[in-house]
Design a protein around this motif. Structure first.
Motif, short mmCIF file in Angstrom:
data_model
loop_
_atom_site.label_atom_id
_atom_site.label_comp_id
_atom_site.label_asym_id
_atom_site.label_seq_id
_atom_site.Cartn_x
_atom_site.Cartn_y
_atom_site.Cartn_z
N SER A 125 0.77 -1.17 0.13
CA SER A 125 0.07 0.06 0.02
C SER A 125 0.89 1.14 -0.06
O SER A 125 1.93 1.28 0.50
CB SER A 125 -0.97 0.17 0.98
OG SER A 125 -0.28 0.38 2.50
N THR A 126 0.20 2.34 -0.64
CA THR A 126 1.22 3.42 -0.59
C THR A 126 0.32 4.20 0.67
O THR A 126 -0.65 4.68 0.73
CB THR A 126 0.81 4.32 -1.86
OG1 THR A 126 1.12 3.47 -3.08
CG2 THR A 126 1.38 5.51 -1.91
N GLU A 127 1.17 4.61 1.60
CA GLU A 127 0.67 5.26 2.82
C GLU A 127 0.51 6.85 2.80
O GLU A 127 -0.36 7.56 3.08
CB GLU A 127 1.55 5.11 3.96
CG GLU A 127 1.66 3.55 4.28
CD GLU A 127 0.34 2.95 5.05
OE1 GLU A 127 -0.46 3.44 5.93
OE2 GLU A 127 -0.09 1.84 4.00
N ARG A 128 1.58 7.31 2.06
CA ARG A 128 1.57 8.81 1.61
C ARG A 128 1.82 8.81 0.12
O ARG A 128 2.96 8.34 -0.30
CB ARG A 128 2.49 9.50 2.40
CG ARG A 128 2.06 10.00 3.77
CD ARG A 128 2.99 10.94 4.60
NE ARG A 128 3.73 12.05 3.91
CZ ARG A 128 4.25 13.02 4.20
NH1 ARG A 128 3.94 13.38 5.29
NH2 ARG A 128 5.16 13.43 3.50
N ALA A 129 1.10 9.55 -0.53
CA ALA A 129 1.26 9.59 -1.88
C ALA A 129 2.43 10.40 -2.30
O ALA A 129 2.95 11.34 -1.52
CB ALA A 129 0.25 10.48 -2.77
N GLY A 130 3.20 10.12 -3.44
CA GLY A 130 4.34 10.77 -3.85
C GLY A 130 3.90 11.81 -4.95
O GLY A 130 2.74 11.78 -5.36
N TYR A 131 4.78 12.84 -5.02
CA TYR A 131 4.36 13.71 -6.24
C TYR A 131 5.56 14.28 -7.22
O TYR A 131 6.60 14.30 -6.47
CB TYR A 131 3.80 15.13 -5.48
CG TYR A 131 2.37 14.89 -4.93
CD1 TYR A 131 1.20 15.26 -5.63
CD2 TYR A 131 2.28 14.19 -3.48
CE1 TYR A 131 0.02 14.83 -4.87
CE2 TYR A 131 1.02 14.22 -3.28
CZ TYR A 131 0.07 14.40 -3.68
OH TYR A 131 -1.15 14.19 -3.17
N VAL A 132 5.17 14.30 -8.21
CA VAL A 132 6.24 14.81 -9.35
C VAL A 132 5.66 16.11 -9.93
O VAL A 132 4.37 15.86 -10.25
CB VAL A 132 6.52 13.80 -10.22
CG1 VAL A 132 7.17 14.24 -11.34
CG2 VAL A 132 6.91 12.40 -9.65
N ASP A 133 6.49 17.03 -9.95
CA ASP A 133 6.03 18.44 -10.60
C ASP A 133 6.97 18.64 -11.90
O ASP A 133 8.25 18.89 -11.98
CB ASP A 133 6.18 19.64 -9.80
CG ASP A 133 6.04 20.76 -10.25
OD1 ASP A 133 5.15 20.90 -11.25
OD2 ASP A 133 6.00 22.07 -9.31
N ARG A 134 6.44 18.26 -12.95
CA ARG A 134 6.86 18.56 -14.36
C ARG A 134 8.40 17.71 -14.57
O ARG A 134 9.04 18.41 -14.88
CB ARG A 134 7.06 19.70 -14.77
CG ARG A 134 5.63 20.65 -14.84
CD ARG A 134 5.60 22.02 -15.09
NE ARG A 134 6.28 22.60 -13.67
CZ ARG A 134 6.06 24.10 -13.66
NH1 ARG A 134 5.50 24.80 -14.33
NH2 ARG A 134 6.63 24.43 -12.48
#
Length: 123
Positions: A93-102
């Motif tokens: 499971s993904t506990e905290r989402a990751g984020y990618v900015d461009r």
């Protein structure tokens, strides 16, 4: 190139993920990610809407459930025991989402990783 670059050049740079840094935008994106963390379990529909809007400005939410665990891309925060050897080192499971900015990683996804009994100590 500066902010005074022609519009066509700014659009081209955006398309290649080379947009100039914008501290105000970065601050707003960080605030939206923080709010998203608080919404994910409390109001999933609003969380999805927030991420859809972030996506419209080039910020991608990264959920990796079921994918092979990769220590270069994911931050393991715990283990999920399993008797199924095929699930070994798979993201439970993904506990905290990751984020990618461009193309720029803002945060790697924090994940729980399936581990079989007796597996080594890494991840």
């Amino acid at each position: 190139m500066t902010a005074n670059a022609p519009a066509w050049l700014r659009r081209m740079r955006r398309g290649r993920g080379e947009t100039p840094s914008n501290p105000e935008r970065d601050l707003l994106v960080a605030a939206m990610i923080d709010i998203g963390d608080r919404l994910r379990d409390r109001d999933p529909a609003l969380w999805k809407r927030l991420n859809r809007h972030l996506g419209e400005v080039g910020v991608e939410c990264v959920i990796v459930d079921g994918q092979p665990y990769d220590e270069r891309l994911h931050d393991a925060v715990g283990r999920e025991p399993t008797a199924d050897a095929d699930l070994q080192k798979t993201v439970a499971s993904t506990e905290r989402a990751g984020y990618v900015d461009r193309g720029r990683v803002l945060r790697s996804p924090e994940v729980m990783v399936y581990r079989t009994e007796g597996a080594g100590d890494d991840a």
